[in-house]
Enzyme design. Sequence first.
Site, PDB file in Angstrom:
ATOM      1  N   VAL A   1      94.897  76.147  53.193  1.00 52.44           N
ATOM      2  CA  VAL A   1      95.222  76.657  51.853  1.00 52.44           C
ATOM      3  C   VAL A   1      95.544  78.153  51.910  1.00 52.44           C
ATOM      4  O   VAL A   1      96.532  78.616  51.320  1.00 52.44           O
ATOM      5  CB  VAL A   1      94.074  76.387  50.847  1.00 52.44           C
ATOM      6  CG1 VAL A   1      94.409  76.973  49.487  1.00 52.44           C
ATOM      7  CG2 VAL A   1      93.821  74.892  50.725  1.00 52.44           C
TER       8      VAL A   1
ATOM      9  N   GLU B   1      90.611  77.739  39.192  1.00 52.21           N
ATOM     10  CA  GLU B   1      91.421  76.540  38.930  1.00 52.21           C
ATOM     11  C   GLU B   1      91.495  75.606  40.145  1.00 52.21           C
ATOM     12  O   GLU B   1      91.479  74.376  40.025  1.00 52.21           O
ATOM     13  CB  GLU B   1      92.835  76.968  38.504  1.00 52.21           C
ATOM     14  CG  GLU B   1      93.761  75.841  38.114  1.00 52.21           C
ATOM     15  CD  GLU B   1      93.253  75.033  36.932  1.00 52.21           C
ATOM     16  OE1 GLU B   1      93.169  75.577  35.834  1.00 52.21           O
ATOM     17  OE2 GLU B   1      92.913  73.834  37.123  1.00 52.21           O
TER      18      GLU B   1
ATOM     19  N   VAL C   1      88.784  72.362  41.578  1.00 56.36           N
ATOM     20  CA  VAL C   1      88.784  70.925  41.248  1.00 56.36           C
ATOM     21  C   VAL C   1      90.216  70.448  41.100  1.00 56.36           C
ATOM     22  O   VAL C   1      91.009  71.047  40.359  1.00 56.36           O
ATOM     23  CB  VAL C   1      88.053  70.644  39.902  1.00 56.36           C
ATOM     24  CG1 VAL C   1      87.982  69.147  39.634  1.00 56.36           C
ATOM     25  CG2 VAL C   1      86.672  71.243  39.881  1.00 56.36           C
TER      26      VAL C   1
ATOM     27  N   GLY D   1      92.884  70.353  43.059  1.00 57.31           N
ATOM     28  CA  GLY D   1      94.024  71.048  43.670  1.00 57.31           C
ATOM     29  C   GLY D   1      94.954  71.655  42.631  1.00 57.31           C
ATOM     30  O   GLY D   1      94.564  72.543  41.881  1.00 57.31           O
TER      31      GLY D   1
ATOM     32  N   ILE E   1      96.270  70.275  39.952  1.00 56.33           N
ATOM     33  CA  ILE E   1      96.246  69.713  38.586  1.00 56.33           C
ATOM     34  C   ILE E   1      95.607  70.738  37.642  1.00 56.33           C
ATOM     35  O   ILE E   1      94.502  71.218  37.925  1.00 56.33           O
ATOM     36  CB  ILE E   1      95.443  68.394  38.531  1.00 56.33           C
ATOM     37  CG1 ILE E   1      95.891  67.436  39.633  1.00 56.33           C
ATOM     38  CG2 ILE E   1      95.579  67.730  37.166  1.00 56.33           C
ATOM     39  CD1 ILE E   1      95.023  66.197  39.754  1.00 56.33           C
TER      40      ILE E   1
ATOM     41  N   GLY F   1      95.019  61.930  59.355  1.00 55.92           N
ATOM     42  CA  GLY F   1      94.669  63.224  58.760  1.00 55.92           C
ATOM     43  C   GLY F   1      94.370  63.137  57.268  1.00 55.92           C
ATOM     44  O   GLY F   1      94.250  64.160  56.593  1.00 55.92           O
TER      45      GLY F   1
ATOM     46  N   GLU G   1      88.543  63.471  56.833  1.00 54.11           N
ATOM     47  CA  GLU G   1      87.958  64.435  57.780  1.00 54.11           C
ATOM     48  C   GLU G   1      87.317  63.686  58.950  1.00 54.11           C
ATOM     49  O   GLU G   1      86.942  62.514  58.811  1.00 54.11           O
ATOM     50  CB  GLU G   1      86.830  65.214  57.071  1.00 54.11           C
ATOM     51  CG  GLU G   1      87.225  65.891  55.798  1.00 54.11           C
ATOM     52  CD  GLU G   1      87.710  67.310  56.010  1.00 54.11           C
ATOM     53  OE1 GLU G   1      87.613  67.815  57.137  1.00 54.11           O
ATOM     54  OE2 GLU G   1      88.197  67.902  55.034  1.00 54.11           O
TER      55      GLU G   1
ATOM     56  N   ASP H   1      81.366  65.192  47.354  1.00 57.32           N
ATOM     57  CA  ASP H   1      82.492  66.062  46.975  1.00 57.32           C
ATOM     58  C   ASP H   1      82.840  65.840  45.492  1.00 57.32           C
ATOM     59  O   ASP H   1      83.015  66.793  44.728  1.00 57.32           O
ATOM     60  CB  ASP H   1      83.686  65.715  47.887  1.00 57.32           C
ATOM     61  CG  ASP H   1      84.963  66.421  47.495  1.00 57.32           C
ATOM     62  OD1 ASP H   1      85.128  67.584  47.881  1.00 57.32           O
ATOM     63  OD2 ASP H   1      85.798  65.809  46.792  1.00 57.32           O
TER      64      ASP H   1
ATOM     65  N   LYS I   1      82.623  68.409  42.075  1.00 57.55           N
ATOM     66  CA  LYS I   1      83.752  68.654  41.166  1.00 57.55           C
ATOM     67  C   LYS I   1      83.381  68.235  39.734  1.00 57.55           C
ATOM     68  O   LYS I   1      83.732  68.916  38.764  1.00 57.55           O
ATOM     69  CB  LYS I   1      84.977  67.885  41.654  1.00 57.55           C
ATOM     70  CG  LYS I   1      85.526  68.417  42.979  1.00 57.55           C
ATOM     71  CD  LYS I   1      86.535  67.454  43.576  1.00 57.55           C
ATOM     72  CE  LYS I   1      87.129  67.967  44.876  1.00 57.55           C
ATOM     73  NZ  LYS I   1      87.906  66.947  45.586  1.00 57.55           N
TER      74      LYS I   1
HETATM   75  N1  HSE Z   1      88.142  66.204  50.467  1.00 58.71           N
HETATM   76  C1  HSE Z   1      88.706  66.293  49.161  1.00 58.71           C
HETATM   77  C2  HSE Z   1      89.384  64.992  48.799  1.00 58.71           C
HETATM   78  C3  HSE Z   1      89.722  67.381  49.004  1.00 58.71           C
HETATM   79  O1  HSE Z   1      89.444  64.056  49.600  1.00 58.71           O
HETATM   80  O2  HSE Z   1      89.841  64.881  47.671  1.00 58.71           O
HETATM   81  C4  HSE Z   1      89.112  68.730  48.863  1.00 58.71           C
HETATM   82  O3  HSE Z   1      88.400  68.842  47.663  1.00 58.71           O
END
Ligand code: HSE
Length: 437
Positions: A17, A132, A135, A137, A139, A190, A193, A204, A208
């Site tokens: 990023v 911003e 959460v 990306g 959007i 890819g 992870e 995750d 968010k």
């Molecule tokens: N690992 C997250 C996802 C992206 O799969 O949406 C980064 O927040």
Amino acid sequence: MSNEKTINIGLMGLGVVGSGVLRIIREKARVLAMETDRDLRVKKILVRDREKARGVDVEPALLTCDPGDILDDSSIHIVIELIGGVEPAYTYAKRAILAGKHLVTGNKDVMANHGPELLRLANEQNVDVYFEASVGGGIPLIGSFRSDLVANEIHEIYAIINGTTNYILTRMSREGAALADVLAEAQRLGFAEADPTKDVEGIDAAYKLAILTSLAFRTQVDPAAIYHEGIMQLEPADFRYAQDLGYVIKLLALARQDNGRYEAAVHPALVPQSAPLASVDGVYNAVYVVGDLVGNVMFYGRGAGSEPTASAIVADVIDVAHNIICGVTNRIPYSIDASKSLKPMDAVETRFYFRLWAADRPGVLAKIATVCGTHSISIASVIQKEADPVNQTAELVFTTHDAYERAMQAAVQDIAALDVVTRVAGFLRIVDVGESV
Ligand code: HSE
């Protein structure tokens, strides 16, 4: 009003990023200068390893391994923090604010765990914190909750906010494939992870959801208090039955508020095929919001990736630049109603789906139905399709009407203990969200 012609930026983190942000600030320098009437200049970049090859050309003199080169440089106006994880990012973010710098961050771990504190601190220091990119990306969610939807009382949020799991679930649903196979391929491509724990366990998404819910419900949601359940237990059979029943399986992050109490949870759920969220596939994210004035709104787009995330970061930088030029900060206050409390998960009411293998003989269904009745659970439907004639067992799928989580968990335990039941193989909540008409 500030008359300085250059706004200096310190960039912390030059990963996927960070490289995208640097490239966009350079490529769009002319447009950004027109937009802000200032030159946006990346003055220093914090990296772990100065020798590492980057996806972007960068003059060696810009790179530093010393955070003080950014945090103690009084000519730097804005710090963009893209390190990820809580530490050292949280400490740097705090130091930046205390040094009178504005902060733009894409760090969900920091904002979920320390966001309210950083926003309070920024208010005291007369600087801005923009987040911003933390959460969804690219959007536009945080800005929408903080300003565009601010006249609303937000009642409900239903979100698909983890691209990794949505990619896996979409492929399992389309191909009937086993989770382990799809996950392995997602890692090879890819899309997942090497260590996917935070994604597949719903952690995750819970972080968010904590950020979104805190803003939407104007309270402070502790991410650690959010119930989360992942996707690893899902089997191809669950996807087949979901389809037969008119549903798809999604990892849903949901929050609802009612009379000063709110629910917040992340778990896989059956979502009606006709709901807008059901067609959010692959790595895409979506957030479906119900507000008292606006009604139902859905935000949809790419929730991760270099360019979508950089889109949000650079937009935040421009907003901060406008504030600097106008000599204002904290135009959008952050208010917290501490009296709102999180409803414990076992007090949440919803519909359920469960799948089990049991003896295929008279009276079995009656025994299971009796357990449900004892726990005040009303069965809505039963399907029996698969049978194993050798072992004389059959696969049974149940759906229920609304029931309390506490009651359903107790019922499933009692059902699993019945001598006629071999295995409870699937357990999911049904969320009849926003069917389109
Ligand atoms: N690992 C997250 C996802 C992206 O799969 O949406 C980064 O927040």
